[in-house]
Write a protein that holds these residues in place. Sequence first.
Motif, PDB file in Angstrom:
ATOM      1  N   LEU A   1       1.041  -1.068  -0.105  1.00  0.00           N
ATOM      2  CA  LEU A   1       0.017   0.303  -0.069  1.00  0.00           C
ATOM      3  C   LEU A   1       1.196   1.132  -0.423  1.00  0.00           C
ATOM      4  N   MET A   2       2.630   1.330   0.859  1.00  0.00           N
ATOM      5  CA  MET A   2       2.789   2.494   0.900  1.00  0.00           C
ATOM      6  C   MET A   2       2.926   2.755  -0.220  1.00  0.00           C
ATOM      7  N   GLU A   3       3.754   1.616  -1.539  1.00  0.00           N
ATOM      8  CA  GLU A   3       3.997   1.612  -2.610  1.00  0.00           C
ATOM      9  C   GLU A   3       2.622   2.803  -3.732  1.00  0.00           C
ATOM     10  N   LEU A   4       1.688   2.246  -3.656  1.00  0.00           N
ATOM     11  CA  LEU A   4       0.180   2.455  -4.084  1.00  0.00           C
ATOM     12  C   LEU A   4       0.826   4.124  -3.895  1.00  0.00           C
ATOM     13  N   LEU A   5       0.880   4.130  -2.829  1.00  0.00           N
ATOM     14  CA  LEU A   5       0.996   6.057  -2.083  1.00  0.00           C
ATOM     15  C   LEU A   5       1.006   6.679  -3.254  1.00  0.00           C
ATOM     16  N   ALA A   6       2.676   5.888  -3.024  1.00  0.00           N
ATOM     17  CA  ALA A   6       3.670   6.984  -3.778  1.00  0.00           C
ATOM     18  C   ALA A   6       3.828   6.917  -5.333  1.00  0.00           C
ATOM     19  N   ARG A   7       3.202   6.241  -5.300  1.00  0.00           N
ATOM     20  CA  ARG A   7       2.612   6.082  -6.945  1.00  0.00           C
ATOM     21  C   ARG A   7       2.025   7.479  -7.223  1.00  0.00           C
ATOM     22  N   VAL A   8       0.857   6.970  -6.623  1.00  0.00           N
ATOM     23  CA  VAL A   8      -0.699   8.017  -6.693  1.00  0.00           C
ATOM     24  C   VAL A   8      -0.116   9.202  -6.941  1.00  0.00           C
ATOM     25  N   GLU A   9       0.332   9.316  -5.112  1.00  0.00           N
ATOM     26  CA  GLU A   9       0.945  10.861  -5.128  1.00  0.00           C
ATOM     27  C   GLU A   9       1.690  11.408  -6.039  1.00  0.00           C
ATOM     28  N   THR A  10       3.191  10.755  -7.041  1.00  0.00           N
ATOM     29  CA  THR A  10       3.374  11.490  -7.968  1.00  0.00           C
ATOM     30  C   THR A  10       2.473  11.498  -9.552  1.00  0.00           C
ATOM     31  N   VAL A  11       2.158  11.210  -9.418  1.00  0.00           N
ATOM     32  CA  VAL A  11       0.957  11.043 -11.387  1.00  0.00           C
ATOM     33  C   VAL A  11       0.032  12.056 -10.524  1.00  0.00           C
ATOM     34  N   LEU A  12      -0.592  12.056  -9.481  1.00  0.00           N
ATOM     35  CA  LEU A  12      -0.998  13.437  -9.111  1.00  0.00           C
ATOM     36  C   LEU A  12      -0.586  15.125  -9.493  1.00  0.00           C
ATOM     37  N   ARG A  13       0.691  14.511  -8.629  1.00  0.00           N
ATOM     38  CA  ARG A  13       2.052  15.877  -8.819  1.00  0.00           C
ATOM     39  C   ARG A  13       2.051  16.530  -9.724  1.00  0.00           C
ATOM     40  N   ARG A  14       2.371  15.293 -11.128  1.00  0.00           N
ATOM     41  CA  ARG A  14       3.009  14.950 -12.480  1.00  0.00           C
ATOM     42  C   ARG A  14       2.542  16.017 -13.270  1.00  0.00           C
ATOM     43  N   CYS A  15       0.437  15.411 -12.710  1.00  0.00           N
ATOM     44  CA  CYS A  15      -0.280  16.019 -13.757  1.00  0.00           C
ATOM     45  C   CYS A  15      -0.757  17.065 -13.513  1.00  0.00           C
TER      46      CYS A  15
END
Length: 218
Positions: free
Chosen positions: A104-118
């Motif tokens: 789940l920690m990896e999922l959260l990190a990826r979600v955050e990264t994509v939201l920031r990038r977009c």
Amino acid sequence: MNRILIAEDEAPIANLVKTALSDAGYACVWAADGNAAADLLETTPFDLVLLDIMLPKANGYEVLDYCKALDVPVIFLTAKGSVEDRVYGLHLGAEDYITKPFELMELLARVETVLRRCGKTGRILSLPPDIEIDTASRKVTRNGVPVALTAKEYDLLLLFVQNKNIALYRDRIYERVWGEEYLGDSRTVDLHIQRMRKKLGLEDRLVAVYKIGYRLEV
Ligand code: CA
């Protein structure tokens, strides 16, 4: 608050993801098949879709078309983990790809990264429990009720919210908000801070720091 659509037919996984993302402060909606996901996408604005590929009714690749048409970023969430599938998903326009099982920690990190990038984050800043700032429209609400701030009051609020728990010097505040060199007249800064603080009920939280300036305590 960012809104995330979870398109996933396996209820235990969907629940786990939904709980983790809700705890992290996201508003989540679950769709159990591809049709339901497409319907939701057409009626509700989302900032991100977590999209299973093997979905009933319409598969993830089909749902991706809806997301692209609406300009909603997608992270594929799937058991299909081969390199070919991964490349295919990214080639179709997904922002990222997470293979089950995942942390789940990896999922959260990826979600955050994509939201920031977009460019989906940072639009709404909050000062819990009551104040929200929409930096796109420069609107401020307290308990959901709009608060009319002057341009300088708004800039001051933003400065403090972006520098929580830090004592800001009067000269720095003045130079940042007024865009001019500070010549030692503290009345302007004090006056505007007092008015802003009162409008937002921040008297107890935005405090004067002796001989320095002010600090927003959170
Ligand atoms: Ca599935």
